[in-house]
Design an enzyme around this catalytic site. Structure first.
Site, short mmCIF file in Angstrom:
data_model
loop_
_atom_site.label_atom_id
_atom_site.label_comp_id
_atom_site.label_asym_id
_atom_site.label_seq_id
_atom_site.Cartn_x
_atom_site.Cartn_y
_atom_site.Cartn_z
N HIS A 50 -2.70 -0.83 13.83
CA HIS A 50 -4.07 -1.35 13.89
C HIS A 50 -4.26 -2.09 15.21
CE1 HIS A 50 -4.64 -0.30 9.75
NE2 HIS A 50 -3.75 -1.17 9.32
N ILE A 64 -5.48 6.48 5.69
CA ILE A 64 -5.80 5.85 4.41
C ILE A 64 -4.51 5.42 3.71
CG2 ILE A 64 -6.83 6.20 2.11
CD1 ILE A 64 -8.70 8.24 3.36
N GLY A 65 -4.52 4.20 3.20
CA GLY A 65 -3.40 3.71 2.39
C GLY A 65 -3.94 2.69 1.41
N ARG A 71 0.84 -1.21 0.00
CA ARG A 71 0.00 0.00 0.00
C ARG A 71 0.87 1.26 0.00
NH1 ARG A 71 0.61 2.56 4.69
NH2 ARG A 71 0.93 1.39 6.62
N GLY A 72 0.25 2.36 -0.34
CA GLY A 72 0.92 3.65 -0.21
C GLY A 72 0.88 4.11 1.24
N PHE A 110 -8.90 2.03 4.45
CA PHE A 110 -8.76 3.02 5.53
C PHE A 110 -9.08 2.40 6.89
CE2 PHE A 110 -13.20 3.61 4.15
CZ PHE A 110 -13.90 3.73 5.35
N CYS A 152 2.04 7.90 10.29
CA CYS A 152 2.02 8.42 8.92
C CYS A 152 3.23 9.32 8.64
CB CYS A 152 0.72 9.17 8.63
SG CYS A 152 -0.73 8.12 8.90
#
Length: 214
Positions: A84, A145-146, A77-78, A158, A175
């Site tokens: 989490h 968001i990624g 992912r970006g 997200f 981030c």
């Protein structure tokens, strides 16, 4: 924009990050082979885990990897490093953007809009910060968001902090942004129920993306 797309909802609940990641990869591969397959919306919660985006630097970790005994994954992912845990809703849309709009900036803004409209229903005012991806309240991020998109099929998504223990974020620079913090919905309303939030989130997603969810 009106779509006749129908998305299949899978409210999976608690699942390890690795299993959810492998499942997403499987769903993407199936749709690359057969673009006529329906879209999916996966709702999950993860046990504590740190994930790094493609370009993430280890400088944003505040712990020593050699002595770290928890879970950490570098993914496709970006975005930078995030955390989490239970009490955080993680949403993985597996969408074929050929049926929507082949525009990654549009897609990211749509995901942000889902969160902004959802929070508004709880009288929580949130917004975007120009140049940064995610949703913010004051100086604190409430949703990260990624995404990864392969031939216009999306994966990852997200994470919305609902009623989670934020202490895990203290071990990272979330981030990769030094002067910002993280927050959660129950800071603004302690009576928020995560099951209800999931239901409202699904309804809001359907509204923002102009689709039906089954």
């Amino acid at each position: 924009m009106v779509h006749d797309r129908v998305i299949e909802l899978e409210n999976i609940g608690l699942i390890s990050y690795k299993k959810a990641w492998e499942y997403q990869q499987k769903l993407v591969q199936e749709r690359l082979k057969n673009p006529l397959l329906s879209d999916k919306l996966l709702l999950v919660e993860h046990p504590p885990v740190y994930t790094l985006g493609t370009g993430s630097t280890l400088n944003n970790l505040k712990f020593d990897l050699k002595s770290f005994s928890g879970e950490l994954y570098r993914t496709e992912r970006g975005g930078e490093v995030t955390f989490h845990c239970l009490g955080q809703i993680v949403v993985y849309p597996i969408l074929n953007l050929h049926y929507y709009k082949q525009d990654l900036h549009w897609y990211l803004r749509q995901l942000e809009e889902v969160v902004i409209q959802l929070l508004y229903q709880y009288n929580i005012k949130s917004y975007r910060i120009k140049g940064l991806t995610g949703v913010w309240i004051g100086n604190a991020k409430i949703a990260a968001i990624g995404i990864k998109v392969k031939r216009w099929i999306t994966m990852h998504g997200f994470a919305l902090n609902v009623d989670c223990n934020l202490s895990g974020f203290k071990q990272i620079i979330p981030c990769g942004i030094q002067d910002k913090f993280v927050t959660k919905m129950t800071h603004y309303d302690p009576n928020i129920n995560i099951i209800e939030v999931k239901e409202k989130l699904v309804e809001t997603f359907a509204k923002v993306f102009c689709i039906s969810i089954i």
